[in-house]
Design a protein around this motif. Structure first.
Motif, PDB file in Angstrom:
ATOM      1  N   LYS A 196     -14.276  -4.423   4.062  1.00 49.46           N
ATOM      2  CA  LYS A 196     -13.606  -3.331   4.795  1.00 49.46           C
ATOM      3  C   LYS A 196     -12.594  -2.594   3.898  1.00 49.46           C
ATOM      4  N   ARG A 197     -13.087  -2.229   2.715  1.00 45.82           N
ATOM      5  CA  ARG A 197     -12.185  -1.521   1.807  1.00 45.82           C
ATOM      6  C   ARG A 197     -12.135  -0.022   2.087  1.00 45.82           C
ATOM      7  N   GLU A 198     -13.074   0.490   2.830  1.00 44.10           N
ATOM      8  CA  GLU A 198     -13.042   1.896   3.278  1.00 44.10           C
ATOM      9  C   GLU A 198     -13.225   2.921   2.169  1.00 44.10           C
ATOM     10  N   TYR A 199     -13.936   2.533   1.088  1.00 45.23           N
ATOM     11  CA  TYR A 199     -14.348   3.538   0.099  1.00 45.23           C
ATOM     12  C   TYR A 199     -15.667   3.060  -0.512  1.00 45.23           C
ATOM     13  N   THR A 200     -16.363   4.006  -1.113  1.00 44.50           N
ATOM     14  CA  THR A 200     -17.577   3.644  -1.858  1.00 44.50           C
ATOM     15  C   THR A 200     -17.240   3.696  -3.344  1.00 44.50           C
ATOM     16  N   ILE A 201     -18.134   3.145  -4.157  1.00 49.72           N
ATOM     17  CA  ILE A 201     -17.901   3.196  -5.600  1.00 49.72           C
ATOM     18  C   ILE A 201     -17.895   4.645  -6.098  1.00 49.72           C
ATOM     19  N   ASN A 217       0.863  -1.173   0.000  1.00 50.32           N
ATOM     20  CA  ASN A 217       0.000   0.000   0.000  1.00 50.32           C
ATOM     21  C   ASN A 217       0.903   1.227   0.000  1.00 50.32           C
ATOM     22  N   VAL A 218       1.342   1.622  -1.200  1.00 51.85           N
ATOM     23  CA  VAL A 218       2.370   2.669  -1.283  1.00 51.85           C
ATOM     24  C   VAL A 218       1.873   4.013  -0.745  1.00 51.85           C
ATOM     25  N   ASN A 219       0.559   4.205  -0.683  1.00 51.34           N
ATOM     26  CA  ASN A 219       0.052   5.480  -0.145  1.00 51.34           C
ATOM     27  C   ASN A 219       0.452   5.671   1.313  1.00 51.34           C
ATOM     28  N   SER A 220       0.772   4.578   1.992  1.00 55.36           N
ATOM     29  CA  SER A 220       1.173   4.701   3.396  1.00 55.36           C
ATOM     30  C   SER A 220       2.662   4.990   3.543  1.00 55.36           C
ATOM     31  N   ARG A 275       7.623   3.414 -12.259  1.00 52.64           N
ATOM     32  CA  ARG A 275       6.243   2.954 -12.020  1.00 52.64           C
ATOM     33  C   ARG A 275       6.114   2.604 -10.547  1.00 52.64           C
ATOM     34  N   PHE A 276       4.923   2.270 -10.133  1.00 50.47           N
ATOM     35  CA  PHE A 276       4.741   1.814  -8.751  1.00 50.47           C
ATOM     36  C   PHE A 276       3.518   0.927  -8.668  1.00 50.47           C
ATOM     37  N   THR A 277       3.490   0.111  -7.634  1.00 51.51           N
ATOM     38  CA  THR A 277       2.321  -0.687  -7.332  1.00 51.51           C
ATOM     39  C   THR A 277       2.420  -1.117  -5.868  1.00 51.51           C
ATOM     40  N   THR A 278       1.361  -1.081  -5.060  1.00 51.64           N
ATOM     41  CA  THR A 278      -0.006  -0.794  -5.387  1.00 51.64           C
ATOM     42  C   THR A 278      -0.516   0.355  -4.550  1.00 51.64           C
ATOM     43  N   SER A 279      -1.429   1.133  -5.111  1.00 51.72           N
ATOM     44  CA  SER A 279      -2.114   2.173  -4.364  1.00 51.72           C
ATOM     45  C   SER A 279      -3.430   1.645  -3.844  1.00 51.72           C
ATOM     46  N   HIS A 280      -3.886   2.194  -2.753  1.00 53.44           N
ATOM     47  CA  HIS A 280      -5.209   1.838  -2.222  1.00 53.44           C
ATOM     48  C   HIS A 280      -6.161   3.016  -2.478  1.00 53.44           C
ATOM     49  N   PRO A 281      -7.362   2.745  -2.995  1.00 54.32           N
ATOM     50  CA  PRO A 281      -8.270   3.842  -3.358  1.00 54.32           C
ATOM     51  C   PRO A 281      -8.681   4.720  -2.172  1.00 54.32           C
ATOM     52  N   HIS A 282      -8.618   4.187  -0.968  1.00 59.86           N
ATOM     53  CA  HIS A 282      -9.046   4.971   0.187  1.00 59.86           C
ATOM     54  C   HIS A 282      -8.208   6.230   0.351  1.00 59.86           C
TER      55      HIS A 282
END
Ligand code: SAH
Ligand code: SF4
Ligand code: F3S
Length: 463
Positions: free
Chosen positions: A296-301, A225-228, A253-260
């Protein structure tokens, strides 16, 4: 410790009555890697640690004294493959009782001593944060015949100081953070990889520069979770910027981001620097808010789609991919249709699609696995077929366009063809045209045709 290992393993072939030392394979290590890119990067770290301790890395299993399987636990199938492989390795162990066999990585962390049953051929079990102990555990095994296990997770280990042994090539992996604190209810990673921790910004940026100097042309920064990512006051966008500046021509490049927690700052940074690739992998998992909540993904569509719209608006020609799980507990036909709708709306260039596989100890394990296997399979076929159509449509839109392509080598299917990648991570095949020495070069390619997986073109001229 290093010297003891050396002493133990220097071949002493002059002793005719020491059959275990009659060839020169005592210090040869063979690692087979399964799972995600983080595991591939970890194998290079393991090779680095072992190389420093006097071992040679070999790609020939028959030549090795130590075989390590770097394993994955993400789905049941991933573990099943390893048990099958261990069965095959039994034969090698029968032929050579001195052969050392180890299980490292996520399966080692999850199953621990359970991998060392009486009948098992496994001599060593090491979790992802324990690789520094490999040489001493091998030492102890050879000296005292004691099987070795080390599965403690660390809050600080990043292998920052280890110099990985990478295969020569055009593209490289580089782990910038380890672990995951998200605890999505279906996922074993927080248990197998432990808590989040990051490498220092300067160390990473310097390594990217060094990779460029060594001839690499494309680097993927890795994290669950690279956003962290956090190093002092610097976040992941700051890290990307530092790397972009440290090696201005390196494709990054990078992987992976979390949409939250994918930030506007990250999107804007990618748009600002040419060498930060216009490619984002953003796992959606499901198109249904109810299922996302259970996961528990912590985002909505809606939130997810608004990020996607920002990405498309701010990063021109961006290429997008995702991960989808189908058949999560209680998933209805309506939930499934919502996933298909999101796929149609975003129009991903590519997707990794999986049937839900319940994993012990995760929260979702207790929710049950109530979707029939046939239904899971049919839903998987639905999403795979839809994605194939979308990928084909998007790839066909590239016909006639000209792209910068970094050539990575000969195509696997023909030595008359080369393969490379666009900035957007699409695979491109071009004819060799006299010489294969274009490997590592950036060339302009005109696309002539395309299918759902690949673009085919011709080189216009070198850049
Ligand atoms: N950290 C990354 C990816 C981790 S694993 C992220 O969060 O995006 C890669 C993918 O495997 C996940 O995105 C998910 O789609 C899939 N996956 C994880 N656990 C799974 C399970 N129990 N069953 C099926 N697929 C799973
Ligand atoms: Fe697993 Fe979720 Fe962490 Fe990704 S973010 S590794 S899916 S727990
Ligand atoms: Fe598998 Fe571990 Fe990666 S479970 S997906 S190898 S982090």
């Amino acid at each position: 410790m290093k010297d003891t290992v050396l002493d133990k393993y220097i071949p002493i072939g002059t002793f005719a009555d020491s059959p275990q030392y009659t060839n020169n394979t005592e210090k040869k290590l063979y690692v087979e890697t399964y799972g995600c890119q983080m595991n591939f990067a970890d194998t290079e770290i393991v090779n680095g640690i072992m190389g420093k301790n006097g071992y040679d890395v070999t790609e020939n299993i028959d030549d090795s004294a130590i075989i390590l399987l770097n394993t994955c636990s993400i789905r049941e199938n991933a573990e099943y493959r390893i048990y099958q492989r261990l069965n095959e390795l039994k034969k090698l162990k029968k032929q050579n009782s001195k052969l050392i066999i180890g299980i490292i990585g996520c399966m080692a962390e999850r199953l621990k001593r359970g991998l060392m049953t009486k009948k098992s051929v496994v001599d060593l079990v090491l979790g992802p944060d324990e690789y520094r102990k490999l040489p001493s555990l091998i030492d102890n095994l050879v000296d005292n015949g004691e099987k070795g296990i080390a599965v403690r997770l660390s809050r600080v280990e990043t292998y920052e100081d280890v110099i990985p042994i990478r295969k020569e090539g055009v593209s490289a992996w580089l782990s910038v953070m380890r672990g995951c604190d998200k605890f999505c209810t279906y996922c074993v990673v927080p248990y197998t990889r432990g808590r989040e921790r990051s490498r220092e910004l300067e160390g990473v940026a310097n390594e990217v520069r060094k990779l460029w100097d060594e001839g690499f042309r494309d680097v993927t920064l890795l994290g669950q979770n690279v956003n962290s990512y956090q190093s002092g006051d610097n976040d992941f966008a700051d890290l990307l910027k530092a790397c972009a500046i440290a090696a201005p021509e390196m494709r990054i490049r990078f992987t992976t981001s979390h949409p939250h927690d994918l930030s506007m700052k990250l999107i804007e940074t990618i748009a600002e620097y040419d060498n930060l690739c216009n490619y984002i992998h953003l796992p959606v998992q499901s198109g249904s808010n109810r299922i996302l909540d259970l996961m528990k993904r912590e985002y909505t569509i809606d939130h997810y789609l608004s990020i996607m719209n920002n990405i498309k608006r701010i990063i021109p020609d961006v290429t997008l991919s995702t991960d989808i799980i189908t058949g999560f507990c209680t998933e209805t036909e309506d939930d499934h249709k919502m996933t298909l709708d999101v796929m149609r709306e975003v129009k991903y260039d590519g997707a990794y699609m999986f049937k839900y596989s319940p994993r012990e100890k995760t929260k979702a394990w207790d929710m049950g696995d109530d979707i029939d296997e046939e239904i899971k399979t049919r839903r998987l076929v639905d999403i795979v077929e839809l994605q194939r159509d979308i990928s084909e449509e998007k790839n066909k839109e590239t016909v006639g366009n000209i792209y910068d392509v970094v050539i990575e080598g000969l195509s696997k299917k023909s030595d008359k063809m080369l393969f490379g990648r666009t900035d957007g991570n699409k695979t491109v095949i071009v004819p060799v045209n006299g010489s294969a020495s274009m490997t590592g070069e950036k060339v302009k390619v005109k696309i002539n045709r395309a299918n759902s997986a690949t673009l085919f073109g011709e080189v216009i001229h070198s850049i």
